[in-house]
Design a protein around this motif. Sequence first.
Motif, PDB file in Angstrom:
ATOM      1  N   ALA A   1     -11.084   3.170 -58.454  1.00  0.00           N
ATOM      2  CA  ALA A   1     -10.615   3.384 -57.202  1.00  0.00           C
ATOM      3  C   ALA A   1     -10.917   4.574 -56.708  1.00  0.00           C
ATOM      4  N   TYR A   2     -10.548   5.699 -57.267  1.00  0.00           N
ATOM      5  CA  TYR A   2     -10.884   7.019 -56.933  1.00  0.00           C
ATOM      6  C   TYR A   2     -12.467   7.476 -56.662  1.00  0.00           C
ATOM      7  N   LEU A   3     -13.358   6.923 -57.687  1.00  0.00           N
ATOM      8  CA  LEU A   3     -14.533   7.014 -57.687  1.00  0.00           C
ATOM      9  C   LEU A   3     -15.215   6.460 -56.405  1.00  0.00           C
ATOM     10  N   LYS A   4     -14.922   5.233 -56.159  1.00  0.00           N
ATOM     11  CA  LYS A   4     -15.347   4.639 -54.856  1.00  0.00           C
ATOM     12  C   LYS A   4     -14.927   5.189 -53.611  1.00  0.00           C
ATOM     13  N   ALA A   5     -13.643   5.832 -53.496  1.00  0.00           N
ATOM     14  CA  ALA A   5     -13.112   6.348 -52.237  1.00  0.00           C
ATOM     15  C   ALA A   5     -13.782   7.646 -52.057  1.00  0.00           C
ATOM     16  N   PHE A   6     -14.356   8.506 -53.203  1.00  0.00           N
ATOM     17  CA  PHE A   6     -15.048   9.784 -53.061  1.00  0.00           C
ATOM     18  C   PHE A   6     -16.191   9.585 -52.657  1.00  0.00           C
ATOM     19  N   ILE A   7     -16.939   8.591 -53.107  1.00  0.00           N
ATOM     20  CA  ILE A   7     -18.453   8.353 -52.746  1.00  0.00           C
ATOM     21  C   ILE A   7     -18.435   7.553 -51.387  1.00  0.00           C
ATOM     22  N   LEU A   8     -17.646   7.102 -50.984  1.00  0.00           N
ATOM     23  CA  LEU A   8     -17.637   6.453 -49.595  1.00  0.00           C
ATOM     24  C   LEU A   8     -17.657   7.208 -48.554  1.00  0.00           C
TER      25      LEU A   8
ATOM     26  N   ARG B   1     -26.835   7.340 -45.118  1.00  0.00           N
ATOM     27  CA  ARG B   1     -26.576   5.935 -45.824  1.00  0.00           C
ATOM     28  C   ARG B   1     -27.389   5.034 -44.797  1.00  0.00           C
ATOM     29  N   LYS B   2     -28.284   4.146 -45.688  1.00  0.00           N
ATOM     30  CA  LYS B   2     -28.910   2.882 -44.966  1.00  0.00           C
ATOM     31  C   LYS B   2     -27.875   1.654 -45.080  1.00  0.00           C
ATOM     32  N   ILE B   3     -27.561   1.394 -43.896  1.00  0.00           N
ATOM     33  CA  ILE B   3     -26.611   0.149 -43.706  1.00  0.00           C
ATOM     34  C   ILE B   3     -27.380  -0.969 -43.104  1.00  0.00           C
ATOM     35  N   ASN B   4     -27.218  -2.271 -43.656  1.00  0.00           N
ATOM     36  CA  ASN B   4     -28.046  -3.302 -43.020  1.00  0.00           C
ATOM     37  C   ASN B   4     -26.807  -3.885 -41.938  1.00  0.00           C
TER      38      ASN B   4
ATOM     39  N   ASN C   1     -26.934  16.187 -54.763  1.00  0.00           N
ATOM     40  CA  ASN C   1     -26.990  14.986 -53.931  1.00  0.00           C
ATOM     41  C   ASN C   1     -26.048  13.786 -54.378  1.00  0.00           C
ATOM     42  N   ASN C   2     -26.128  12.501 -53.740  1.00  0.00           N
ATOM     43  CA  ASN C   2     -25.006  11.610 -53.918  1.00  0.00           C
ATOM     44  C   ASN C   2     -25.291  11.053 -55.481  1.00  0.00           C
ATOM     45  N   GLN C   3     -26.121  10.996 -55.881  1.00  0.00           N
ATOM     46  CA  GLN C   3     -26.282  10.621 -57.434  1.00  0.00           C
ATOM     47  C   GLN C   3     -25.929  11.605 -58.411  1.00  0.00           C
ATOM     48  N   GLN C   4     -26.015  13.002 -58.233  1.00  0.00           N
ATOM     49  CA  GLN C   4     -25.509  13.857 -58.965  1.00  0.00           C
ATOM     50  C   GLN C   4     -23.833  14.065 -58.764  1.00  0.00           C
ATOM     51  N   LEU C   5     -23.202  13.846 -57.661  1.00  0.00           N
ATOM     52  CA  LEU C   5     -21.954  13.658 -57.503  1.00  0.00           C
ATOM     53  C   LEU C   5     -21.415  12.753 -58.157  1.00  0.00           C
ATOM     54  N   ALA C   6     -21.693  11.465 -58.099  1.00  0.00           N
ATOM     55  CA  ALA C   6     -21.407  10.204 -58.608  1.00  0.00           C
ATOM     56  C   ALA C   6     -21.322  10.523 -60.128  1.00  0.00           C
TER      57      ALA C   6
ATOM     58  N   PRO D   1     -18.216   8.002 -37.228  1.00  0.00           N
ATOM     59  CA  PRO D   1     -17.155   8.646 -37.951  1.00  0.00           C
ATOM     60  C   PRO D   1     -17.534   8.694 -39.412  1.00  0.00           C
ATOM     61  N   GLU D   2     -17.061   9.489 -39.963  1.00  0.00           N
ATOM     62  CA  GLU D   2     -17.353   9.688 -41.234  1.00  0.00           C
ATOM     63  C   GLU D   2     -19.035   9.347 -41.954  1.00  0.00           C
ATOM     64  N   SER D   3     -19.291   8.502 -42.856  1.00  0.00           N
ATOM     65  CA  SER D   3     -20.730   8.463 -43.144  1.00  0.00           C
ATOM     66  C   SER D   3     -21.463   6.952 -42.670  1.00  0.00           C
ATOM     67  N   PHE D   4     -20.747   6.516 -41.337  1.00  0.00           N
ATOM     68  CA  PHE D   4     -21.333   5.467 -40.966  1.00  0.00           C
ATOM     69  C   PHE D   4     -22.165   5.660 -39.693  1.00  0.00           C
ATOM     70  N   THR D   5     -23.470   5.202 -39.775  1.00  0.00           N
ATOM     71  CA  THR D   5     -24.326   5.376 -38.788  1.00  0.00           C
ATOM     72  C   THR D   5     -25.341   4.245 -38.467  1.00  0.00           C
TER      73      THR D   5
END
Length: 258
Positions: free
Chosen positions: A251-258, A138-141, A230-235, A183-187
């Motif tokens: 709410a569930y969708l946001k939490a699973f994709i996060l 994940r690209k984070i600004n 991939n992320n797009q297919q999962l969503a 942790p999780e997907s944060f880098t």
Amino acid sequence: MKNLIILTTCIIALGSSAVFAQNKHFTMNGTIEFEKTVNMFAFFEKQINKNNEDFLRSAFDSYKKTQPQFKKLKSTLTFANNKTMFTPIESDAPDNGFFGESPVVNQVNTIADDLTTGLSINQKKVFEQNFLVKDTLRKINWKITSETREIAGFTCRRANALVMDSIYVVAFYTDDIAVPGGPESFTGLPGMILGLALPHENVTWFATKVNEVPVDDKALAPPKKGKVVNNQQLAATLKNVMKDWGTYANAYLKAFIL
């Protein structure tokens, strides 16, 4: 003469700084113990709306009398060779009854990140099914601030970001651990993230202990079980499954994709 003294002092100071930098120890491999904390009272409160208030308000009042406000979950982050492996530790604690299956109040991700190649492999548990999500990191600004705090014996600097267009993130990283993971997907910060908060989601992750130990390559091997997407297919899959869920779907969708 005065200028010469000033120049000499500056040279000595610069030389001392260089020696200090050369001698500074950077942690490059080891394990980090994390604790995830969910404010269950705040989470429950947010589920109440005008359509369910007659039932959920009384249920919430009963919940507060019998359940702890904070749910705590453990995980580990193993790191070496610019790779990380985030692994949840299964909890024996009860699921807190209401909304016990929500990904917000559980741990559904086992994530192997290669910080050199930029590849992430996430074994994500969605109810009873496992997906193997292979995609780029994940690209984070991030916006780094001057605020600092002590976490697990390390001085950490604060950074803020917005992910998924609406989720506000606060992270604390240390450059004494010269691995840009977390942790999780944060880098993506100039060092390891030891503290992470999603204030509006009422969830935090904080390191409780850092162990500098040799790490075997096997400990960093990516998970292999699950339906590869991939992320797009999962969503797209989740949206299709939850298309009849009404307001709960978002709410569930946001939490699973996060």
